[in-house]
Design an enzyme around this catalytic site. Structure first.
Site, PDB file in Angstrom:
ATOM      1  N   HIS A 161     -18.634 -18.117 -26.886  1.00  0.00           N
ATOM      2  CA  HIS A 161     -17.752 -18.160 -28.051  1.00  0.00           C
ATOM      3  C   HIS A 161     -16.986 -16.854 -28.179  1.00  0.00           C
ATOM      4  O   HIS A 161     -17.521 -15.760 -27.966  1.00  0.00           O
ATOM      5  CB  HIS A 161     -18.552 -18.414 -29.337  1.00  0.00           C
ATOM      6  CG  HIS A 161     -17.687 -18.921 -30.459  1.00  0.00           C
ATOM      7  ND1 HIS A 161     -16.938 -18.078 -31.242  1.00  0.00           N
ATOM      8  CD2 HIS A 161     -17.432 -20.185 -30.893  1.00  0.00           C
ATOM      9  CE1 HIS A 161     -16.265 -18.799 -32.127  1.00  0.00           C
ATOM     10  NE2 HIS A 161     -16.541 -20.081 -31.935  1.00  0.00           N
ATOM     11  N   HIS A 162     -15.711 -16.975 -28.542  1.00  0.00           N
ATOM     12  CA  HIS A 162     -14.832 -15.804 -28.595  1.00  0.00           C
ATOM     13  C   HIS A 162     -15.273 -14.797 -29.658  1.00  0.00           C
ATOM     14  O   HIS A 162     -14.928 -13.605 -29.581  1.00  0.00           O
ATOM     15  CB  HIS A 162     -13.400 -16.262 -28.878  1.00  0.00           C
ATOM     16  CG  HIS A 162     -12.349 -15.348 -28.330  1.00  0.00           C
ATOM     17  ND1 HIS A 162     -12.554 -13.995 -28.123  1.00  0.00           N
ATOM     18  CD2 HIS A 162     -11.070 -15.573 -27.938  1.00  0.00           C
ATOM     19  CE1 HIS A 162     -11.454 -13.449 -27.635  1.00  0.00           C
ATOM     20  NE2 HIS A 162     -10.533 -14.377 -27.512  1.00  0.00           N
ATOM     21  N   SER A 163     -16.025 -15.220 -30.649  1.00  0.00           N
ATOM     22  CA  SER A 163     -16.470 -14.290 -31.702  1.00  0.00           C
ATOM     23  C   SER A 163     -17.448 -13.250 -31.155  1.00  0.00           C
ATOM     24  O   SER A 163     -17.640 -12.185 -31.755  1.00  0.00           O
ATOM     25  CB  SER A 163     -17.128 -15.050 -32.854  1.00  0.00           C
ATOM     26  OG  SER A 163     -18.259 -15.772 -32.405  1.00  0.00           O
ATOM     27  N   GLY A 165     -17.038 -11.524 -28.392  1.00  0.00           N
ATOM     28  CA  GLY A 165     -16.256 -10.408 -27.881  1.00  0.00           C
ATOM     29  C   GLY A 165     -14.948 -10.902 -27.298  1.00  0.00           C
ATOM     30  O   GLY A 165     -14.756 -12.097 -27.085  1.00  0.00           O
TER      31      GLY A 165
END
Length: 503
Positions: A161-163, A165
């Site tokens: 998931h992009h959250s 990094g």
């Protein structure tokens, strides 16, 4: 299967719902309160319905079958020590938890009679990227596919998931788990910076005026770039057949990829005296121009298309890392020794125009790309874009920050990024790597409509396209044009060298 790891017999079925932070469940450490960390502003954005984003990293391996036990052992050694990869999201906070690797490593039990394994892999990655994460556990997965493709004997796919990094951080982390094939104790060798040193032979007096001139250019480029960026987030929209600010919620996105020659790109780079990023951007512009001029893509402009081509507005939002690059050794020290390391989403954006007119000289696309990028390099546009989002969250709230970020991806045609990878063969989790291909995907029915990623590895450059199928029904056609554009540029360079030799 090995150690009770999950086995799937087919690709995951895409879901249309999006989960939001706040899920609970699973084991956490006893001292979890001391290991909590709030979700960053960018992390919040990447969990919203409109920008919910995952990053896929496709590894091609030279081994005919992946040893899942070795993969699991390697991931336990590194990922288990990383605070983001060993934390789950609980009420908008990262909380350290115990990793159950059986929930994160998926082994595909595949039919050996699959005919087109390349298309199967692309379909699987596309479907997997559209499936929401289970927020009751850390937000990453590794999928092992023992299938032979055009580029590898077997494949491993990370879904992150992009959250957790930004793309650069995540790829650097994955590479920090790798070692050179030639020396199993050494970290991968990365490309060296080749910036030219400033000339000071004309004396300090002359250099003073040069510094003043560069400062004025910096201020001017920053002002123009930032005004253009703000306009792009609110009202300035692209005008071409690949752009559509109104998305159909039923539309699907497809991820496709291909490998091209890095040596050919370097040939073009050296001849035109540009950087690899300039050459890649020039190839992309040439490919988009050729794609938009294909007879099957005439669209509503019909036979008048060629007359309007110079009036079209086609721009790309380019992701730029605004912090000092994190070294692989720094990441290893963070995971093994608990040392401090800058981590997270610290990515700004610049907006660049894409030249889409058909040129007789294919190298003209590279020259134009260099002209644009030289201006952007002498600008603080990327840094200002990052702090604009951060300050919007603090001063005006998440809704305003979402409006800024969503507006930019909605009003430009594509999102573009490049990543420099290892220069020699590496070994990842006990397996020799043939290629590394990253791709990012947001929720179906929402922008960006087209995302293009480039990543180098040894003498290859991977090109991944994630596109809304309403805009680009067959991404392979665009990849064909990327290959053809590079071939034409290579031939132009060779012809130029031949002409010099004959004169």
């Amino acid at each position: 299967m090995e150690n009770g790891l999950k086995i799937r017999t087919k690709a995951a079925t895409p879901l249309k719902t999006v989960e939001h932070p706040g899920s609970e469940g699973g084991d956490v450490y006893d001292d979890a309160e001391d290991q909590e960390e709030p979700l960053s502003p960018y992390g919040h954005l990447y969990h919203t319905e409109f920008l919910n984003t995952c990053i896929m990293i496709i590894f091609g391996f030279a081994d005919k079958a992946l040893d899942v036990d070795v993969v699991k052992e390697s991931l336990e050694k590194y990922f288990g020590l990383h605070p983001r990869f060993s934390s789950k999201l609980v009420k908008e906070k990262w909380v350290r938890s115990k990793i159950n690797y059986q929930d994160h490593i998926v082994v595909l039990d595949l039919d050996p009679s699959i005919e087109n394994t390349d298309r199967f892999l692309e379909d699987y990655v596309s479907d997997l990227s559209s499936t929401p994460f289970d927020l009751s556990k850390p937000l990453w997965e590794f999928h092992a596919l023992n299938i032979k493709t055009s580029y590898a004997e077997s494949v491993g796919v990370f879904k992150i998931h992009h959250s957790i990094g930004d793309g650069m951080s995540l790829i650097s982390l994955v590479l920090s788990c790798s070692r050179k094939t030639s020396d199993p104790e050494e970290l991968p060798s990365m490309p060296l910076s080749t910036r030219k040193a400033s000339k000071t032979s004309d004396g300090a007096f002359y250099g003073f005026f040069i510094a003043i001139w560069l400062m004025l250019k910096l201020m001017w480029n920053t002002l123009i770039g930032y005004i253009n960026l703000l306009a792009s987030t609110h009202f300035l929209k692209d005008t071409n057949d690949l752009h559509n600010s109104e998305f159909d919620e039923c539309s699907r996105k497809k991820i496709v990829y291909r490998l091209i020659s890095l040596d050919d790109l370097k040939l073009v780079k050296n001849e035109t005296n540009v950087t690899i990023n300039d050459a890649v951007l020039g190839v992309t512009a040439a490919a988009l121009s050729r794609y938009l001029h294909m007879p099957s893509n005439e669209g509503s402009l019909g036979t008048k298309r060629d007359h309007h081509k110079k009036k079209l507005r086609l721009r790309a939002a380019v992701a730029v890392n605004v912090r000092k690059a994190v070294g692989l050794k720094d990441l290893v020290d963070m995971m093994e020794n608990g040392s401090k390391c800058d981590w997270g989403n610290t990515t700004g954006a610049i907006v660049i125009p894409i030249h889409v007119t058909l040129e007789k000289d294919p190298l003209e696309y590279v020259r134009r790309a260099k002209h644009v990028m030289d201006q952007k390099k002498l600008s603080l546009e990327a840094t200002l874009s990052f702090y604009t989002v951060m300050s919007s969250v603090k001063l005006l709230g998440m809704k305003w920050a979402l409006k800024v970020a969503y507006g930019l991806t909605r009003n430009v045609t594509l999102v573009f990024s490049t990543v420099a990878g290892p220069v020699e063969e590496i070994n990842f989790c006990g397996h020799r790597v043939t290629h590394i291909t990253p791709a990012a995907r947001t929720t179906d029915g929402h922008p960006p409509g087209v995302v293009i990623h480039f990543m180098s590895y040894m003498n290859k450059m991977s090109v991944a396209v994630c596109a809304n199928q309403d805009l680009i029904p067959d991404g392979h056609k665009l990849l064909d044009e990327v290959e053809e554009s590079l071939r034409l540029m290579k031939n132009a360079v060779l012809q130029k060298k031949l002409n010099k030799g004959l004169s």
